[in-house]
Motif scaffolding. Structure first.
Motif, mmCIF file in Angstrom:
data_model
loop_
_atom_site.group_PDB
_atom_site.id
_atom_site.type_symbol
_atom_site.label_atom_id
_atom_site.label_comp_id
_atom_site.label_asym_id
_atom_site.label_seq_id
_atom_site.Cartn_x
_atom_site.Cartn_y
_atom_site.Cartn_z
ATOM 1 N N ARG A 469 0.742 -1.031 0.003
ATOM 2 C CA ARG A 469 -0.124 0.031 -0.128
ATOM 3 C C ARG A 469 0.664 1.358 -0.004
ATOM 4 N NH1 ARG A 469 -5.230 -0.445 0.187
ATOM 5 N NH2 ARG A 469 -6.090 -2.458 0.747
ATOM 6 N N ASP A 470 0.286 2.301 -0.817
ATOM 7 C CA ASP A 470 1.153 3.517 -0.668
ATOM 8 C C ASP A 470 0.349 4.418 0.369
ATOM 9 O OD1 ASP A 470 2.299 5.871 -1.225
ATOM 10 O OD2 ASP A 470 2.006 5.900 -3.445
ATOM 11 N N THR A 471 0.963 4.470 1.366
ATOM 12 C CA THR A 471 0.289 5.346 2.333
ATOM 13 C C THR A 471 0.437 6.926 2.305
ATOM 14 O OG1 THR A 471 2.315 5.411 3.720
ATOM 15 C CG2 THR A 471 0.759 3.675 4.301
ATOM 16 N N ASN A 472 1.003 7.256 1.115
ATOM 17 C CA ASN A 472 1.175 8.801 0.838
ATOM 18 C C ASN A 472 -0.033 8.930 -0.195
ATOM 19 O OD1 ASN A 472 3.737 9.057 2.358
ATOM 20 N ND2 ASN A 472 4.789 8.234 0.712
ATOM 21 N N THR A 473 -0.861 8.253 -0.496
ATOM 22 C CA THR A 473 -2.068 8.533 -1.196
ATOM 23 C C THR A 473 -3.246 8.540 -0.421
ATOM 24 O OG1 THR A 473 -2.397 6.255 -1.969
ATOM 25 C CG2 THR A 473 -0.888 7.533 -3.221
ATOM 26 N N ALA A 474 -4.180 9.388 -0.774
ATOM 27 C CA ALA A 474 -5.513 9.130 -0.172
ATOM 28 C C ALA A 474 -6.169 8.059 -0.077
ATOM 29 C CB ALA A 474 -6.485 10.547 -0.862
ATOM 30 N N ASP A 475 -6.305 7.413 -1.176
ATOM 31 C CA ASP A 475 -7.080 6.067 -1.376
ATOM 32 C C ASP A 475 -6.028 4.982 -0.894
ATOM 33 O OD1 ASP A 475 -5.464 6.065 -3.567
ATOM 34 O OD2 ASP A 475 -6.969 5.827 -4.859
ATOM 35 N N TYR A 476 -4.845 5.018 -0.350
ATOM 36 C CA TYR A 476 -3.845 4.032 0.026
ATOM 37 C C TYR A 476 -3.730 2.943 -1.166
ATOM 38 C CZ TYR A 476 -4.512 5.832 4.489
ATOM 39 O OH TYR A 476 -4.303 6.821 5.679
ATOM 40 N N ARG A 477 -3.855 3.311 -2.333
ATOM 41 C CA ARG A 477 -3.510 2.371 -3.506
ATOM 42 C C ARG A 477 -2.433 1.730 -3.526
ATOM 43 N NH1 ARG A 477 -4.040 6.274 -8.310
ATOM 44 N NH2 ARG A 477 -5.575 6.960 -7.096
ATOM 45 N N GLY A 478 -2.310 0.743 -4.380
ATOM 46 C CA GLY A 478 -1.077 -0.049 -4.539
ATOM 47 C C GLY A 478 0.171 0.264 -5.140
ATOM 48 N N LYS A 479 1.188 0.068 -4.863
ATOM 49 C CA LYS A 479 2.440 0.690 -5.537
ATOM 50 C C LYS A 479 3.273 -0.725 -5.281
ATOM 51 C CE LYS A 479 5.394 2.501 -1.973
ATOM 52 N NZ LYS A 479 5.903 3.726 -1.694
ATOM 53 N N ASN A 480 4.428 -0.885 -6.698
ATOM 54 C CA ASN A 480 5.091 -2.198 -6.808
ATOM 55 C C ASN A 480 6.387 -1.671 -6.160
ATOM 56 O OD1 ASN A 480 3.287 -3.583 -8.289
ATOM 57 N ND2 ASN A 480 4.037 -2.806 -10.190
ATOM 58 N N THR A 481 6.939 -2.825 -5.804
ATOM 59 C CA THR A 481 8.544 -2.432 -5.242
ATOM 60 C C THR A 481 9.449 -3.443 -6.268
ATOM 61 O OG1 THR A 481 8.548 -4.549 -3.827
ATOM 62 C CG2 THR A 481 7.310 -2.823 -2.788
ATOM 63 N N SER A 482 10.654 -3.015 -6.015
ATOM 64 C CA SER A 482 11.579 -3.789 -6.957
ATOM 65 C C SER A 482 12.520 -4.725 -5.986
ATOM 66 C CB SER A 482 12.550 -2.721 -7.368
ATOM 67 O OG SER A 482 13.283 -2.050 -6.072
ATOM 68 N N ASN A 483 11.610 -5.525 -4.987
ATOM 69 C CA ASN A 483 12.209 -6.520 -4.124
ATOM 70 C C ASN A 483 12.222 -7.644 -4.907
ATOM 71 O OD1 ASN A 483 12.285 -5.008 -1.862
ATOM 72 N ND2 ASN A 483 10.104 -5.540 -1.356
ATOM 73 N N GLY A 484 13.107 -8.837 -4.464
ATOM 74 C CA GLY A 484 13.272 -10.127 -5.170
ATOM 75 C C GLY A 484 13.811 -11.008 -4.270
ATOM 76 N N PHE A 485 13.894 -12.215 -4.573
ATOM 77 C CA PHE A 485 14.472 -13.360 -3.743
ATOM 78 C C PHE A 485 15.142 -14.378 -4.745
ATOM 79 C CE2 PHE A 485 10.024 -14.763 -4.088
ATOM 80 C CZ PHE A 485 10.113 -15.926 -4.404
ATOM 81 N N THR A 486 16.133 -15.145 -4.436
ATOM 82 C CA THR A 486 16.874 -16.081 -5.008
ATOM 83 C C THR A 486 16.592 -17.643 -4.345
ATOM 84 O OG1 THR A 486 18.027 -14.458 -6.243
ATOM 85 C CG2 THR A 486 18.826 -16.907 -6.610
ATOM 86 N N ILE A 487 16.642 -18.655 -4.944
ATOM 87 C CA ILE A 487 16.756 -19.942 -4.294
ATOM 88 C C ILE A 487 17.679 -20.716 -4.846
ATOM 89 C CG2 ILE A 487 15.353 -21.965 -3.829
ATOM 90 C CD1 ILE A 487 12.857 -20.469 -4.178
ATOM 91 N N GLU A 488 18.634 -21.167 -4.189
ATOM 92 C CA GLU A 488 19.471 -22.127 -4.865
ATOM 93 C C GLU A 488 19.458 -23.587 -4.221
ATOM 94 O OE1 GLU A 488 23.501 -20.585 -4.173
ATOM 95 O OE2 GLU A 488 23.359 -19.249 -5.815
ATOM 96 N N MET A 489 19.541 -24.561 -5.075
ATOM 97 C CA MET A 489 19.454 -26.034 -4.449
ATOM 98 C C MET A 489 20.284 -26.932 -5.333
ATOM 99 S SD MET A 489 15.440 -26.608 -4.300
ATOM 100 C CE MET A 489 15.690 -28.328 -3.550
ATOM 101 N N GLY A 490 20.917 -27.707 -4.782
ATOM 102 C CA GLY A 490 21.745 -28.907 -5.258
ATOM 103 C C GLY A 490 20.914 -30.193 -4.870
ATOM 104 N N PHE A 491 20.766 -30.929 -5.966
ATOM 105 C CA PHE A 491 20.029 -32.133 -5.942
ATOM 106 C C PHE A 491 20.069 -33.284 -6.599
ATOM 107 C CE2 PHE A 491 18.261 -29.422 -8.889
ATOM 108 C CZ PHE A 491 17.631 -30.006 -9.922
ATOM 109 N N VAL A 492 19.769 -34.498 -6.364
ATOM 110 C CA VAL A 492 19.618 -35.707 -7.483
ATOM 111 C C VAL A 492 18.474 -36.219 -7.377
ATOM 112 C CG1 VAL A 492 20.603 -37.860 -7.474
ATOM 113 C CG2 VAL A 492 22.279 -36.145 -7.033
ATOM 114 N N LEU A 493 17.867 -36.527 -8.725
ATOM 115 C CA LEU A 493 16.643 -37.056 -8.786
ATOM 116 C C LEU A 493 16.958 -38.617 -9.239
ATOM 117 C CD1 LEU A 493 14.837 -34.306 -11.054
ATOM 118 C CD2 LEU A 493 14.544 -34.856 -8.341
ATOM 119 N N ASN A 494 16.384 -39.827 -8.522
ATOM 120 C CA ASN A 494 16.403 -40.890 -9.045
ATOM 121 C C ASN A 494 15.623 -41.321 -10.277
ATOM 122 O OD1 ASN A 494 18.208 -41.362 -6.658
ATOM 123 N ND2 ASN A 494 16.511 -42.063 -5.286
#
Length: 630
Positions: A469-494
């Motif tokens: 939510r953008d608390t700087n707007t009267a209607d508290y509309r949404g705004k996007n962030t540039s956040n992210g995440f990364t998952i690393e895995m090592g694995f074996v499938l039989n």
């Protein structure tokens, strides 16, 4: 405060988990410099194209641009210049190199002589033709009323650093080629344009030009590249005395590889350390085309499709793709990282190929010895620039270096902008070939599960919010962030059976993220916020039963892109998909789910490690991390 937990290796292996107290504040990022809306606007008259810059001898940045009150190709299209002394923060008043009320003047490029004189080269509809012949269909009765890509290739010059320009213009005599003779006028009227930067080498001036065969579906129906060379342009006081030759020798220019399509356009040249010329250009074949010349453009190696250093074909649509040699001797390559046979085999490739120029991807290059001279080895790609609207087309860039800083210009044909690029980003990219190290910045989970019993249960990581939510707007509309995440895995499938789950944070309502094996026997990532599900998978055919694999899944909240790096290779779709990377909804809120992360809850195989980062890692970073664990 950060808290570290160590769980019993008997139960779950070694887990190192760092909690962030307030997710909204701890994970919030500053404005994303990659978003083109964060760039500096370069003034125009509405339409804007090819905002190219040279640094003049009085310290100014001189920008030339094709502009006009209408859209691209409209009457009144002309070229302007303007100067900045504060690296684009402000610009002096526009100078009309050609007037808006004259014949079309378009597609200007600059070249500075050693003396400081600046030349500007461009198309000029000197005869003021109002129509030319084209194909019917798409042009009714074969009449084309867009006339900005014919006429004469001309130039003017400035001896006061772009404050004023020569009153007269000078026509370059361009030699007739086979493509000219085969046009509807048998070469009496020539079709052409240029976007490639002019350059100097060993005292000579070189100016690119793209010859055009005709107008039809997709506008240009065929084209090829030539170089215009003048050995004395920099030496003569009166440019009328400059001598010009059209290269390569013969009457066929730079085209696509054998059995390639008819489109070979917008050639971009670089000079290597041994004097070889490198050129890259667009095609309709789904791949960029390149070649080398060892004799200053007289002859060229047979054109080939561009490849990464690992031998895989690079993908690119019908869009400008430029390469630059930087002052440090390394290279940068701008392209769009999708295409392949899905453009080449499309029922209407001439038009579909123009789409999807957002985001912009960048590859780094370095010179290495080849059989006939120096060649360029290209890295795997990173996202350079993007717009929140996927349909916005970002193109026609220029690169400017100022001391240790790098700047790109670009245009989406309505707004031209200048962007300062994070220098550490480029230095990391250039180090991609050599980097071998684990990544720790942003690391929140580092679970080592070699030999651990599965399933294992871990505290789930705090997930970033992509929309708040953008608390700087009267209607508290949404705004996007540039956040992210990364998952690393090592694995074996039989075995590769569908439905296996390698990691899962879903709660009872289905919210959360999970990694599974899809019906195509490949890795599939999904995340759900209770309203929206995002799904993307690795390229098919890469997983092998019994083989040890490493995967990094990058979820980038800036451009809203999910990408896979599997066993040291960025997944670009190969021959199976036009896009190897996928988008998720700009209204997706968060992948937060259960407080428990379950590792291997339904898996016939092993998970050797799982690492979670609260940021979108660079492709270069995950490659370095995977190499470290090989």
């Amino acid at each position: 405060m950060s808290i570290k937990f160590t769980l019993s290796p008997i139960l779950v292996g070694l887990l190192i988990l760092t909690f962030a107290g307030n997710a909204a504040s701890a994970l919030a990022q500053a404005n994303d410099w990659r978003n083109i809306e964060n760039g500096l606007v370069i003034p125009d008259k509405s339409y804007s194209d090819q905002p190219y810059i040279v640094k003049t001898n009085d310290g100014a940045w001189l920008c030339v641009m094709t502009t006009g009150a209408g859209h691209e190709g409209a009457s009144g299209q002309h070229i302007i210049s303007q100067r900045s002394f504060d690296q684009g923060l402000s610009w002096e008043g526009m100078v009309e190199i050609e007037p808006a009320d004259g014949p079309e003047a378009s597609y200007a490029v600059l070249l500075k002589a050693p003396s400081g004189r600046v030349f500007v080269f461009y198309n000029h509809n000197t005869d003021n033709l109002r129509e030319v012949k084209g194909d019917d269909p798409p042009y009714k009765d074969g009449v084309v009323r867009r006339v900005d890509s014919q006429g004469y290739f001309v130039f003017k010059y400035s001896d006061d650093h772009g404050k004023t320009w020569s009153e007269g213009r000078y026509t370059i005599p361009v030699r007739e080629f086979e493509i000219d003779r085969n046009n509807p006028y048998q070469g009496d009227i020539r079709f052409f344009w240029n976007v490639g930067k002019a350059f100097a080498h060993k005292g000579s001036a070189f100016v690119p030009l793209t010859k055009v065969g005709g107008f039809g579906n997709g506008f240009f129906t065929s084209n090829e590249g030539v170089l215009l060379k003048s050995e004395n342009l920099f030496d003569v006081a009166d440019p009328e005395n400059a001598r010009w030759q059209t290269l390569p020798e013969g009457d066929i220019g730079l085209r696509t590889p054998e059995k390639g399509g008819p489109i070979a356009a917008e050639h971009s040249y670089s000079v290597l350390s041994d004097g070889s010329f490198f050129v890259v250009y667009r095609s309709l074949d789904g791949h960029p085309v390149y070649s080398y010349s060892r004799d200053q453009g007289k002859t060229w190696d047979p054109p080939q499709y561009m490849r990464y250093a690992d031998g895989r074909l690079m993908k690119h649509p019908r869009a400008a793709n430029f390469a630059w040699k930087c002052e440090n001797g390394k290279f940068l390559y701008w392209f769009h990282n999708h295409g392949g046979r899905f453009i080449r085999e499309h029922p209407n490739p001439g038009s579909i190929g123009y789409n999807d120029r957002n985001p912009v991807w960048i590859a780094g290059g370095k010179e290495v010895p080849g059989e006939a001279g120096q060649i360029i080895k290209w890295s795997q790609p990173e996202i350079l620039l993007y717009d929140d609207d996927p349909l916005i087309r970002i193109s026609y860039p220029d690169l400017i270096e100022a001391e240790v800083n790098y700047y790109f210009t670009e245009t989406q044909k309505d707004i031209a902008r200048l962007h300062q690029i994070d220098t550490s980003f480029l230095n990391t990219l250039w180090n991609q070939f050599d980097a071998v190290s684990p990544v720790n910045d942003g690391l929140k989970i580092d679970w080592q599960g070699e030999g651990a019993a599965l399933p294992a249960e871990l505290p789930a990581p705090v997930m970033p919010s992509f929309r708040i939510r953008d608390t700087n707007t009267a209607d508290y509309r949404g705004k996007n962030t540039s956040n992210g995440f990364t998952i690393e895995m090592g694995f074996v499938l039989n075995e590769l059976g569908k439905g296996q789950v390698l990691a899962d944070t879903r709660d009872a309502s289905g919210k959360g993220w999970w990694i599974s094996i899809s019906e195509n026997e490949t890795l599939e990532f999904q995340m759900n916020d209770g309203q929206t599900t995002a799904v993307w998978s690795a390229d098919p055919g890469l997983l092998k039963a019994g083989k040890r694999h490493q995967v990094s899944i990058i979820v980038d909240g800036g451009p809203k892109i999910i990408a896979f790096v599997l066993d040291g290779r960025f997944n670009d779709g190969g021959e199976e998909r036009q896009f190897g990377w996928g988008r998720f909804s700009p209204y997706f809120q968060s992948a937060a789910g259960s407080p428990i992360l379950r590792v291997g809850p339904a898996l016939n195989g092993e998970v050797h490690y799982l690492r979670f980062f609260d940021r979108a890692l660079m492709v270069t970073e995950v490659l370095a991390s995977q190499r470290f664990r090989e």
